[in-house]
Design a protein around this motif. Structure first.
Motif, PDB file in Angstrom:
ATOM      1  N   THR A 294      26.026  55.189  39.130  1.00 53.68           N
ATOM      2  CA  THR A 294      25.832  55.078  40.577  1.00 53.68           C
ATOM      3  C   THR A 294      27.117  55.211  41.378  1.00 53.68           C
ATOM      4  N   ASN A 295      28.219  55.631  40.733  1.00 51.21           N
ATOM      5  CA  ASN A 295      29.396  55.906  41.565  1.00 51.21           C
ATOM      6  C   ASN A 295      29.192  57.132  42.450  1.00 51.21           C
ATOM      7  N   VAL A 296      28.080  57.828  42.260  1.00 51.96           N
ATOM      8  CA  VAL A 296      27.712  58.892  43.185  1.00 51.96           C
ATOM      9  C   VAL A 296      27.261  58.308  44.515  1.00 51.96           C
ATOM     10  N   HIS A 297      26.917  57.010  44.527  1.00 52.08           N
ATOM     11  CA  HIS A 297      26.556  56.285  45.752  1.00 52.08           C
ATOM     12  C   HIS A 297      27.668  55.267  46.021  1.00 52.08           C
ATOM     13  N   PRO A 298      28.624  55.548  46.873  1.00 51.31           N
ATOM     14  CA  PRO A 298      29.829  54.705  46.954  1.00 51.31           C
ATOM     15  C   PRO A 298      29.716  53.475  47.851  1.00 51.31           C
ATOM     16  N   ALA A 299      28.564  52.808  47.918  1.00 55.50           N
ATOM     17  CA  ALA A 299      28.473  51.568  48.684  1.00 55.50           C
ATOM     18  C   ALA A 299      29.290  50.478  47.996  1.00 55.50           C
ATOM     19  N   GLU A 300      29.897  49.592  48.784  1.00 54.08           N
ATOM     20  CA  GLU A 300      30.757  48.562  48.211  1.00 54.08           C
ATOM     21  C   GLU A 300      30.287  47.150  48.524  1.00 54.08           C
ATOM     22  N   ASP A 301      29.127  47.007  49.180  1.00 55.41           N
ATOM     23  CA  ASP A 301      28.588  45.672  49.426  1.00 55.41           C
ATOM     24  C   ASP A 301      27.195  45.585  48.823  1.00 55.41           C
ATOM     25  N   LEU A 302      26.672  44.361  48.722  1.00 61.21           N
ATOM     26  CA  LEU A 302      25.394  44.155  48.049  1.00 61.21           C
ATOM     27  C   LEU A 302      24.259  44.869  48.770  1.00 61.21           C
ATOM     28  N   GLU A 303      24.247  44.799  50.082  1.00 59.91           N
ATOM     29  CA  GLU A 303      23.183  45.439  50.836  1.00 59.91           C
ATOM     30  C   GLU A 303      23.180  46.946  50.600  1.00 59.91           C
ATOM     31  N   GLY A 304      24.367  47.545  50.575  1.00 61.66           N
ATOM     32  CA  GLY A 304      24.454  48.980  50.340  1.00 61.66           C
ATOM     33  C   GLY A 304      23.973  49.365  48.951  1.00 61.66           C
ATOM     34  N   VAL A 305      24.355  48.582  47.938  1.00 59.79           N
ATOM     35  CA  VAL A 305      23.924  48.875  46.562  1.00 59.79           C
ATOM     36  C   VAL A 305      22.407  48.744  46.448  1.00 59.79           C
ATOM     37  N   ILE A 306      21.839  47.696  47.033  1.00 59.36           N
ATOM     38  CA  ILE A 306      20.390  47.515  46.975  1.00 59.36           C
ATOM     39  C   ILE A 306      19.677  48.661  47.689  1.00 59.36           C
ATOM     40  N   ASN A 307      20.213  49.116  48.807  1.00 59.25           N
ATOM     41  CA  ASN A 307      19.623  50.260  49.499  1.00 59.25           C
ATOM     42  C   ASN A 307      19.637  51.508  48.619  1.00 59.25           C
ATOM     43  N   GLN A 308      20.702  51.669  47.837  1.00 49.86           N
ATOM     44  CA  GLN A 308      20.770  52.807  46.925  1.00 49.86           C
ATOM     45  C   GLN A 308      19.704  52.718  45.840  1.00 49.86           C
ATOM     46  N   LEU A 309      19.481  51.505  45.342  1.00 45.84           N
ATOM     47  CA  LEU A 309      18.481  51.307  44.296  1.00 45.84           C
ATOM     48  C   LEU A 309      17.078  51.524  44.847  1.00 45.84           C
ATOM     49  N   ASP A 310      16.822  50.947  46.028  1.00 45.27           N
ATOM     50  CA  ASP A 310      15.515  51.114  46.667  1.00 45.27           C
ATOM     51  C   ASP A 310      15.280  52.556  47.100  1.00 45.27           C
ATOM     52  N   GLY A 311      16.375  53.258  47.373  1.00 41.14           N
ATOM     53  CA  GLY A 311      16.258  54.620  47.859  1.00 41.14           C
ATOM     54  C   GLY A 311      16.378  55.636  46.745  1.00 41.14           C
ATOM     55  N   CYS A 312      17.569  56.135  46.516  1.00 35.93           N
ATOM     56  CA  CYS A 312      17.760  57.271  45.612  1.00 35.93           C
ATOM     57  C   CYS A 312      17.335  56.970  44.173  1.00 35.93           C
ATOM     58  N   ALA A 313      17.759  55.838  43.621  1.00 32.98           N
ATOM     59  CA  ALA A 313      17.447  55.545  42.222  1.00 32.98           C
ATOM     60  C   ALA A 313      15.945  55.452  41.997  1.00 32.98           C
ATOM     61  N   ALA A 314      15.243  54.831  42.925  1.00 35.33           N
ATOM     62  CA  ALA A 314      13.784  54.723  42.804  1.00 35.33           C
ATOM     63  C   ALA A 314      13.133  56.105  42.843  1.00 35.33           C
ATOM     64  N   VAL A 315      13.650  56.986  43.694  1.00 35.74           N
ATOM     65  CA  VAL A 315      13.110  58.346  43.793  1.00 35.74           C
ATOM     66  C   VAL A 315      13.367  59.118  42.499  1.00 35.74           C
ATOM     67  N   VAL A 316      14.561  58.954  41.918  1.00 38.12           N
ATOM     68  CA  VAL A 316      14.880  59.625  40.653  1.00 38.12           C
ATOM     69  C   VAL A 316      13.898  59.192  39.568  1.00 38.12           C
ATOM     70  N   ARG A 317      13.641  57.902  39.473  1.00 45.83           N
ATOM     71  CA  ARG A 317      12.705  57.411  38.448  1.00 45.83           C
ATOM     72  C   ARG A 317      11.318  58.017  38.638  1.00 45.83           C
ATOM     73  N   LYS A 318      10.856  58.075  39.882  1.00 48.42           N
ATOM     74  CA  LYS A 318       9.529  58.620  40.139  1.00 48.42           C
ATOM     75  C   LYS A 318       9.474  60.109  39.821  1.00 48.42           C
ATOM     76  N   GLN A 319      10.559  60.831  40.122  1.00 50.61           N
ATOM     77  CA  GLN A 319      10.560  62.262  39.829  1.00 50.61           C
ATOM     78  C   GLN A 319      10.534  62.525  38.327  1.00 50.61           C
ATOM     79  N   LEU A 320      11.179  61.648  37.567  1.00 54.85           N
ATOM     80  CA  LEU A 320      11.196  61.800  36.116  1.00 54.85           C
ATOM     81  C   LEU A 320       9.935  61.251  35.454  1.00 54.85           C
ATOM     82  N   LYS A 321       9.158  60.453  36.206  1.00 56.41           N
ATOM     83  CA  LYS A 321       7.906  59.861  35.702  1.00 56.41           C
ATOM     84  C   LYS A 321       8.156  59.029  34.448  1.00 56.41           C
TER      85      LYS A 321
END
Length: 399
Positions: A17-44
């Motif tokens: 996740t260093n491709v998502h350079p957030a440095e606070d907890l809220e930013g990291v959680i937004n990355q997980l709820d956003g991009c990472a969740a989408v990646v998982r769904k695309q990979l099924k």
């Protein structure tokens, strides 16, 4: 993503996740709820592995706040994500306009580096799935190559001694096995596999045939040493290191591969070709350092310095190219080195590591970067699918 190796052990594949350079907890959680969740769904896939990058201030907060750590754990759970590995190389500042050599600071001669790593150890020991054999944390190869001295080397040795003792106490107290992986990189104190194996020799496992011998990681894949190497296939390729010889050096030294980062470098077969040089110039951006090496010759510390090279032999640049999307011809990438490395890593009777991580952090600085979260997620999913197909072809079964 999880895979069953023919020996019965589980091999984990994550994206960093260093491709998502957030440095606070809220930013990291937004990355997980956003991009990472989408990646998982695309990979099924039911569970997607993420190799978290946590800046130093966030790592300290999570290590000392059960409430904050619980928030992160809940975000992982609700998105079907798991963490077995952390990227402990960058300390902070990935959002900066220019990262450059700052990524190597603080180095292993400074107390802040050890403190940061110990915070990551604590966080990972809490996030690690109960059925994971071990957790891994990759870290920088001591420091940038200058300045370096015997006294600085001794300081780094002392820090690693404290780290190893801490890891041993943690395992005894909690049963959680956390391992740290030193990642050779061009331009650093340890940039070649031979240099890394020499420095890591105090942490080598017993010789083959002895009790606890190399290769006896067992069905769960726990490994024998708490400190080993992180083999980055982009870095290996940039140095023109031949994979077979590199793996032989590690085996001869009994230095274990704790983790491998799977990535491809930029390859210029004919640097005298004006078309190649014109395309190469598009990758010369100011944010990250792109160390470049000439086959059989010297190297330079960034792409804007390649005019100092002779151009009589091929070049390779430390620019992580998406493994499923090669650059425009006549440029290519070093996926051949990656695929050969994968055969060594997991294609034998027992895997040499159980932690694999896709680490293309350069999406935002590509000549044609993704437009928005959906395109980025599609790119990350494409890389993971490419890697998945090759793991399956080597006899692993996706779980």
């Amino acid at each position: 993503m999880r895979f069953r190796h023919p020996d019965g052990s589980v091999v984990h594949l994550a994206y960093c996740t260093n491709v998502h350079p957030a440095e606070d907890l809220e930013g990291v959680i937004n990355q997980l709820d956003g991009c990472a969740a989408v990646v998982r769904k695309q990979l099924k896939v039911p569970v997607l592995g993420v190799g978290l990058w946590l800046a130093n201030t966030l790592a300290e907060r999570l290590a000392n706040s059960p409430i904050a750590l619980s928030r992160l754990a809940r975000a992982l759970d609700r998105n079907g994500l798991e963490v077995v590995t952390l990227n402990g190389f960058p300390y902070s500042g990935l959002r900066d306009r220019v990262v450059g050599k700052k990524v190597y600071q603080p180095d292993w001669t400074e107390p802040a580096r050890l403190d940061y790593t110990l915070d990551l150890v604590k966080v990972l020991s809490e996030l690690l799935p109960a059925d994971a054999a071990y957790g891994s944390i990759s870290t920088l190869p001591l420091a940038w190559r200058t300045p370096w001295s015997r006294s600085r080397d001794a300081q780094a040795r002392q820090a690693f001694g404290k780290l190893d003792e801490h890891l041993a106490r943690l395992e005894t107290r909690t049963g959680r096995r956390i391992r740290v992986a030193v990642e050779p990189e061009p331009g650093c104190v340890l940039e070649m596999i031979g240099q890394a194996t020499n420095w890591l020799s105090p942490y080598a496992v017993p010789a083959r045939g002895a009790a606890g011998a190399r290769g006896t990681q067992g069905a769960r894949g726990g490994g024998g040493s708490r400190v080993g190497i992180c083999l980055d296939t982009c870095h290996l390729a940039v140095q023109f290191e031949e994979p077979g010889r590199s793996f032989a050096l590690l085996a001869e030294a009994n230095v274990e591969i704790v983790k491998s980062q799977l990535s491809a470098a930029l390859h210029v077969a004919s640097p005298w070709d004006p078309a190649a040089r014109e395309l190469l110039a598009e990758f010369a951006e100011p944010k990250f350092l792109h160390q470049t090496r000439e086959y059989g010759g010297p190297g330079v510390d960034d792409l804007d310095l390649v005019g100092e090279l002779s151009g009589h032999a091929s070049w390779r640049a430390h620019f992580h190219i998406p493994v499923h999307a090669p650059p425009r011809p006549p440029l290519t990438s070093t996926t051949d080195v990656l695929e050969e490395s994968l055969r060594h890593l997991v294609g034998s009777a027992q895997p040499l590591t159980h932690h694999l991580e896709s680490e293309t952090y350069t999406w935002s600085v590509l000549p044609s970067p993704p437009k928005g979260r959906e395109e980025l997620a599609a790119g990350i999913a494409g890389e993971l699918a490419w890697l998945r197909d090759r793991l399956v072809a080597l006899g692993l079964t996706q779980l």
